[in-house]
Design an enzyme around this catalytic site. Structure first.
Site, PDB file in Angstrom:
ATOM      1  N   CYS A 185      22.829   3.995   5.459  1.00 46.57           N
ATOM      2  CA  CYS A 185      22.316   2.664   5.754  1.00 46.57           C
ATOM      3  C   CYS A 185      22.782   2.258   7.150  1.00 46.57           C
ATOM      4  O   CYS A 185      23.932   2.502   7.501  1.00 46.57           O
ATOM      5  CB  CYS A 185      22.856   1.680   4.715  1.00 46.57           C
ATOM      6  SG  CYS A 185      22.331  -0.013   4.979  1.00 46.57           S
ATOM      7  N   LEU A 186      21.890   1.648   7.922  1.00 43.63           N
ATOM      8  CA  LEU A 186      22.251   1.221   9.281  1.00 43.63           C
ATOM      9  C   LEU A 186      23.356   0.160   9.261  1.00 43.63           C
ATOM     10  O   LEU A 186      24.038  -0.032  10.260  1.00 43.63           O
ATOM     11  CB  LEU A 186      21.022   0.698  10.025  1.00 43.63           C
ATOM     12  CG  LEU A 186      19.945   1.755  10.331  1.00 43.63           C
ATOM     13  CD1 LEU A 186      18.714   1.108  10.949  1.00 43.63           C
ATOM     14  CD2 LEU A 186      20.496   2.847  11.246  1.00 43.63           C
ATOM     15  N   GLN A 231      19.443  -7.474   7.288  1.00 42.96           N
ATOM     16  CA  GLN A 231      20.175  -6.601   8.214  1.00 42.96           C
ATOM     17  C   GLN A 231      20.078  -7.069   9.663  1.00 42.96           C
ATOM     18  O   GLN A 231      20.876  -6.668  10.502  1.00 42.96           O
ATOM     19  CB  GLN A 231      19.654  -5.158   8.116  1.00 42.96           C
ATOM     20  CG  GLN A 231      19.989  -4.511   6.787  1.00 42.96           C
ATOM     21  CD  GLN A 231      19.522  -3.079   6.767  1.00 42.96           C
ATOM     22  OE1 GLN A 231      18.363  -2.804   6.527  1.00 42.96           O
ATOM     23  NE2 GLN A 231      20.421  -2.154   7.062  1.00 42.96           N
ATOM     24  N   HIS A 245      18.217  -4.517  -0.541  1.00 41.78           N
ATOM     25  CA  HIS A 245      18.786  -5.366   0.525  1.00 41.78           C
ATOM     26  C   HIS A 245      18.330  -6.823   0.379  1.00 41.78           C
ATOM     27  O   HIS A 245      19.075  -7.745   0.697  1.00 41.78           O
ATOM     28  CB  HIS A 245      18.338  -4.873   1.906  1.00 41.78           C
ATOM     29  CG  HIS A 245      19.213  -3.824   2.517  1.00 41.78           C
ATOM     30  ND1 HIS A 245      20.542  -4.021   2.792  1.00 41.78           N
ATOM     31  CD2 HIS A 245      18.939  -2.559   2.930  1.00 41.78           C
ATOM     32  CE1 HIS A 245      21.043  -2.921   3.347  1.00 41.78           C
ATOM     33  NE2 HIS A 245      20.095  -2.015   3.437  1.00 41.78           N
ATOM     34  N   GLY A 271      14.451   2.787   7.646  1.00 39.48           N
ATOM     35  CA  GLY A 271      14.102   1.513   7.022  1.00 39.48           C
ATOM     36  C   GLY A 271      15.039   0.415   7.477  1.00 39.48           C
ATOM     37  O   GLY A 271      16.177   0.685   7.876  1.00 39.48           O
ATOM     38  N   HIS A 311      15.968   1.244  -1.817  1.00 39.05           N
ATOM     39  CA  HIS A 311      17.114   0.865  -0.973  1.00 39.05           C
ATOM     40  C   HIS A 311      16.809  -0.422  -0.203  1.00 39.05           C
ATOM     41  O   HIS A 311      17.622  -1.349  -0.169  1.00 39.05           O
ATOM     42  CB  HIS A 311      17.408   2.031  -0.018  1.00 39.05           C
ATOM     43  CG  HIS A 311      18.491   1.779   0.979  1.00 39.05           C
ATOM     44  ND1 HIS A 311      19.655   2.502   1.006  1.00 39.05           N
ATOM     45  CD2 HIS A 311      18.575   0.882   2.001  1.00 39.05           C
ATOM     46  CE1 HIS A 311      20.423   2.041   2.003  1.00 39.05           C
ATOM     47  NE2 HIS A 311      19.782   1.069   2.624  1.00 39.05           N
ATOM     48  N   GLU A 312      15.626  -0.484   0.398  1.00 36.08           N
ATOM     49  CA  GLU A 312      15.285  -1.647   1.237  1.00 36.08           C
ATOM     50  C   GLU A 312      15.054  -2.897   0.385  1.00 36.08           C
ATOM     51  O   GLU A 312      15.465  -3.995   0.763  1.00 36.08           O
ATOM     52  CB  GLU A 312      14.049  -1.349   2.099  1.00 36.08           C
ATOM     53  CG  GLU A 312      14.207  -0.178   3.067  1.00 36.08           C
ATOM     54  CD  GLU A 312      15.450  -0.253   3.940  1.00 36.08           C
ATOM     55  OE1 GLU A 312      15.892  -1.368   4.277  1.00 36.08           O
ATOM     56  OE2 GLU A 312      15.997   0.813   4.278  1.00 36.08           O
TER      57      GLU A 312
HETATM   58 NI    NI Z   1      20.203  -0.100   4.251  1.00 34.55          NI
END
Ligand code: NI
Length: 158
Positions: free
Chosen positions: A88-89, A51, A134, A46, A130-131
């Site tokens: 998480c990226l 991000q 963000h 995701g 989670h997304e």
């Molecule tokens: Ni993330």
């Protein structure tokens, strides 16, 4: 399509609230295409607008059952609970335990602006939460299960 630079924890943009998408145009399509490419290349399951440095309410996800594009997503129903490991990226090499609903229903627009309903269980439910977090400047590390800490992902797991 192009790979975009993924912002990492400490970058103030990750803590800002994203604005709704109001124009469904070429620029949005390019953003969505780039985000998907960036997510697959990372690889991740995701990716949210902030991000890649874009404060718009846009998410791409693929937990293994195909690409989903969520525009202006809202959680409309939650049920149950699951505690599991999350990464998480924007926090590369780290993971932590987070409690999320077991099932989640999301309402979001697609790239044509049409409202659609999505349902997710387990990993998909976790990913929706989670997304969408963000988009409100929230990172999973803010929500670690009490008494637990961020861990380094071991190479075997990576
Ligand atoms: Ni993330």
């Amino acid at each position: 399509m192009a790979i975009r630079n993924i912002r990492e924890d400490g970058d103030p943009i990750l803590r800002k609230k994203s604005r709704p998408v109001t124009e469904f145009n070429e620029r949005l399509f390019e953003l969505l295409d780039d985000m998907a490419e960036t997510m697959y290349e990372a690889p991740g399951v995701g990716l949210a607008g902030p991000q890649v440095g874009v404060l718009r309410r846009v998410v791409v996800m693929d937990v293994g059952d195909g690409l989903i594009e969520l525009i202006n997503p809202e959680i409309t129903k939650i049920d149950g609970e699951q505690v599991g490991e999350e990464g998480c990226l924007s926090l590369p090499g780290l993971c932590g335990l987070v409690s999320r609903p077991k099932t989640v229903q999301v309402k979001a627009q697609n790239r044509e602006g049409k409202w659609c309903l999505y349902k997710g269980e387990d990993l998909k439910a976790r990913c929706f939460c989670h997304e969408i977090d963000h988009l409100d400047g929230i990172l999973y590390k803010d929500k670690l299960v009490e008494g637990t800490f961020l861990q380094k992902v071991t190479e075997a797991e990576e």
